[in-house]
Design an enzyme around this catalytic site. Structure first.
Site, PDB file in Angstrom:
ATOM      1  N   HIS A  72     -16.606  56.003 -31.381  1.00 11.22           N
ATOM      2  CA  HIS A  72     -16.914  55.689 -29.977  1.00 11.22           C
ATOM      3  C   HIS A  72     -15.660  55.902 -29.139  1.00 11.22           C
ATOM      4  O   HIS A  72     -14.651  55.243 -29.335  1.00 11.22           O
ATOM      5  CB  HIS A  72     -17.381  54.240 -29.841  1.00 11.22           C
ATOM      6  CG  HIS A  72     -18.811  54.046 -30.247  1.00 11.22           C
ATOM      7  ND1 HIS A  72     -19.627  53.095 -29.691  1.00 11.22           N
ATOM      8  CD2 HIS A  72     -19.571  54.707 -31.152  1.00 11.22           C
ATOM      9  CE1 HIS A  72     -20.828  53.173 -30.236  1.00 11.22           C
ATOM     10  NE2 HIS A  72     -20.814  54.136 -31.130  1.00 11.22           N
ATOM     11  N   TYR A 200     -21.414  46.064 -22.399  1.00  6.91           N
ATOM     12  CA  TYR A 200     -21.074  44.648 -22.175  1.00  6.91           C
ATOM     13  C   TYR A 200     -21.527  44.321 -20.758  1.00  6.91           C
ATOM     14  O   TYR A 200     -21.068  44.967 -19.808  1.00  6.91           O
ATOM     15  CB  TYR A 200     -19.568  44.429 -22.262  1.00  6.91           C
ATOM     16  CG  TYR A 200     -18.986  44.487 -23.660  1.00  6.91           C
ATOM     17  CD1 TYR A 200     -18.855  43.339 -24.428  1.00  6.91           C
ATOM     18  CD2 TYR A 200     -18.534  45.696 -24.200  1.00  6.91           C
ATOM     19  CE1 TYR A 200     -18.292  43.381 -25.703  1.00  6.91           C
ATOM     20  CE2 TYR A 200     -17.968  45.743 -25.477  1.00  6.91           C
ATOM     21  CZ  TYR A 200     -17.851  44.579 -26.222  1.00  6.91           C
ATOM     22  OH  TYR A 200     -17.288  44.621 -27.481  1.00  6.91           O
ATOM     23  N   PRO A 292     -16.368  36.476 -30.098  1.00  6.02           N
ATOM     24  CA  PRO A 292     -16.664  37.859 -30.499  1.00  6.02           C
ATOM     25  C   PRO A 292     -16.589  38.892 -29.372  1.00  6.02           C
ATOM     26  O   PRO A 292     -16.776  40.082 -29.622  1.00  6.02           O
ATOM     27  CB  PRO A 292     -18.101  37.755 -31.032  1.00  6.02           C
ATOM     28  CG  PRO A 292     -18.687  36.583 -30.338  1.00  6.02           C
ATOM     29  CD  PRO A 292     -17.563  35.624 -30.113  1.00  6.02           C
ATOM     30  N   LYS A 296     -12.824  41.364 -32.143  1.00  5.48           N
ATOM     31  CA  LYS A 296     -11.505  41.299 -32.781  1.00  5.48           C
ATOM     32  C   LYS A 296     -11.480  40.532 -34.114  1.00  5.48           C
ATOM     33  O   LYS A 296     -10.453  40.521 -34.793  1.00  5.48           O
ATOM     34  CB  LYS A 296     -10.491  40.642 -31.823  1.00  5.48           C
ATOM     35  CG  LYS A 296     -10.134  41.513 -30.640  1.00  5.48           C
ATOM     36  CD  LYS A 296      -9.094  42.548 -31.018  1.00  5.48           C
ATOM     37  CE  LYS A 296      -8.956  43.644 -29.999  1.00  5.48           C
ATOM     38  NZ  LYS A 296      -9.659  44.884 -30.341  1.00  5.48           N
TER      39      LYS A 296
HETATM   40  C1  PHB Z   1     -21.649  43.752 -32.940  1.00 10.61           C
HETATM   41  O1  PHB Z   1     -22.027  44.927 -33.040  1.00 10.61           O
HETATM   42  O2  PHB Z   1     -22.129  42.863 -33.649  1.00 10.61           O
HETATM   43  C2  PHB Z   1     -20.601  43.424 -31.937  1.00 10.61           C
HETATM   44  C3  PHB Z   1     -20.011  44.452 -31.234  1.00 10.61           C
HETATM   45  C4  PHB Z   1     -19.041  44.160 -30.276  1.00 10.61           C
HETATM   46  C5  PHB Z   1     -18.683  42.846 -30.047  1.00 10.61           C
HETATM   47  C6  PHB Z   1     -19.259  41.821 -30.767  1.00 10.61           C
HETATM   48  C7  PHB Z   1     -20.232  42.110 -31.712  1.00 10.61           C
HETATM   49  O3  PHB Z   1     -17.744  42.570 -29.103  1.00 10.61           O
END
Ligand code: PHB
Ligand code: APR
Length: 389
Positions: A72, A200, A292, A296
């Site tokens: 990505h 996000y 999360p 990290k």
């Molecule tokens: C996930 O794919 O579970 C995931 C991805 C990015 C994050 C948190 C969880 O910031």
């Protein structure tokens, strides 16, 4: 039994350390409280920083990750009706790799088993003894029988609820913690991801994240009250709420289906200091937790393992002890920066129960600045792809 390094915990931290040490001819034993199937049943994030990817390759377990992982080059950020992209590769020269933690762990188990690594499952009553002397030993029981492992060093890789951290006397240990007033309700579904990069989203209904595992496996999250019960959220309720929180064009494209996993995770920032006590070294979740939001968790574990692995290798192969002596200092310096980033990104994207009108304006200004300012995007990109070890 005797070994050079006794590793408590067979999660990604313990397995990666044991595999890296094995490649340098250093002997270890991994003690895991659960079974392999149980460990592999845990669903965790799946965004790997450059440094983690390099460690997997160095451990000789990068082949499937390189074949099946998704590169990505950036991520999307949404707020209100705005949607913009942070280009990691443009700003840092480095992408991230999307490859689930479950797959990382499976590859590590396969590698340890293929080289007859000593992995002992279903251990109980693990006690770390005499870590502040030159002759530490670990005792445990299995099927009702007591066992003892004498070792040079102990690596505490047993997660947040393990025994290693508690072994360090409270007179020495200092803990820093922030508990967030919400959780993440996550689902996994066998549907194509809504977008080829993560989204996000900060919405007035709360945070949402669109992530993925592969071309037909999606991972989505929405911020929810901690008092919610995942069982009360039907799939339909989840999809409806997710659609309301993500940009309209993504909501229209969203392919929904039955969830194959649904759970609520609390959010916490936590660090314990020091990360070394005598011959005991803490690694990964045993020493620190991040919310999360910046993905990290696994990556902070990787930098600990990097420092400890090099410290142990320098000691065993070259009789140089500086790496081990400075382990806690080096690991913590990087951890606190990852803590800051995860905390900042959480603050940027969530709705807090006690947020004032002023706080909301500050959050909005932060998002507008990020959207319009290349330097701010570069700072996010540098942190997201991972600061150097
Ligand atoms: C996930 O794919 O579970 C995931 C991805 C990015 C994050 C948190 C969880 O910031
Ligand atoms: N004895 C032996 N094993 C133990 C004990 C104990 N007393 N207590 C816990 N364990 C095991 C757990 O069963 C688990 O398999 O230690 C392992 C710790 O694994 P994780 O919790 O996955 O921690 P870590 O290996 O540091 O991985 C960090 O995983 O937890 C996520 O978000 C975290 O992504 C990050 C990464």
């Amino acid at each position: 039994m005797r070994t050079q390094v006794c590793i408590i915990g067979g999660g990604p931290s313990g397995l990666l350390l044991s595999q890296l040490l094995h490649r340098k001819g250093i002997d270890s034993v991994v003690l895991e409280r659960r079974t392999r199937a149980h460990v592999l049943g845990r669903i965790r994030a799946g965004v790997l920083e450059k440094g983690f990817v390099a460690l997997m390759r160095e451990a000789g377990v990068g082949e499937r990750m390189d074949r099946e992982g998704f590169v990505h080059d950036g991520t999307m950020i949404a707020y209100d009706d705005h949607l913009f992209r942070i280009d990691f590769t443009k700003h840092t020269g480095t992408p991230v790799v999307v490859y689930g933690q479950t797959e990382v762990t499976r590859d590590l188990y396969d590698a340890r088993e293929a080289s007859d690594g000593k992995l002992i499952f279903n251990v109980e009553d693990v006690v770390i003894n005499d870590a502040d002397t030159d002759a530490p030993f670990v005792t445990y029981s299995r099927d009702g029988t007591g066992h003892r492992i004498d070792c040079d060093y102990v690596a505490g890789c047993d997660g947040f609820h393990g025994v290693s951290r508690q072994t360090i006397p409270t007179s020495v240990r200092r803990e820093y913690e922030k508990v967030y007033p919400f959780g993440w309700l996550g689902i996994l579904s066998e549907t194509p991801p809504v977008n080829d990069e993560l989204i996000y989203a900060n919405s007035d209904r709360g945070f949402a994240l669109c992530s993925m595992r592969n071309a037909n496996l999606s991972r989505y999250y929405i911020q929810c009250p901690l008092s919610d019960d995942a069982a009360d959220w039907t799939d339909q309720m989840f999809w409806d709420e997710l659609r309301r929180r993500i940009p309209g064009e993504a909501a229209e494209r969203l392919v929904t289906g039955p969830s194959i996993e649904k759970s609520i995770a609390p959010l916490r920032s936590f660090v314990t200091e020091p990360m070394r006590w005598g011959r005991l070294f803490l690694c990964g979740d045993a020493a620190h937790i991040v919310p999360p939001t910046g993905a990290k968790g696994l990556n902070t574990a990787a930098s600990d393992i990097h420092y400890l692995y090099h410290g142990l290798a320098d000691w065993y192969l070259n009789k140089e002890s500086e790496g081990l002596e400075r382990y806690s200092e080096k690991a913590l310096a990087r951890i606190w920066k990852a803590e800051r980033f995860s905390w900042w990104m959480s603050n940027l994207l969530h709705r807090y129960p006690d947020q004032s009108a002023f706080d909301l304006k500050m959050q909005r200004a932060d998002l507008e600045f990020l959207e319009s300012n290349e330097s701010a995007q570069k700072v996010l990109a540098e942190n997201y792809v991972g600061l150097p070890f």
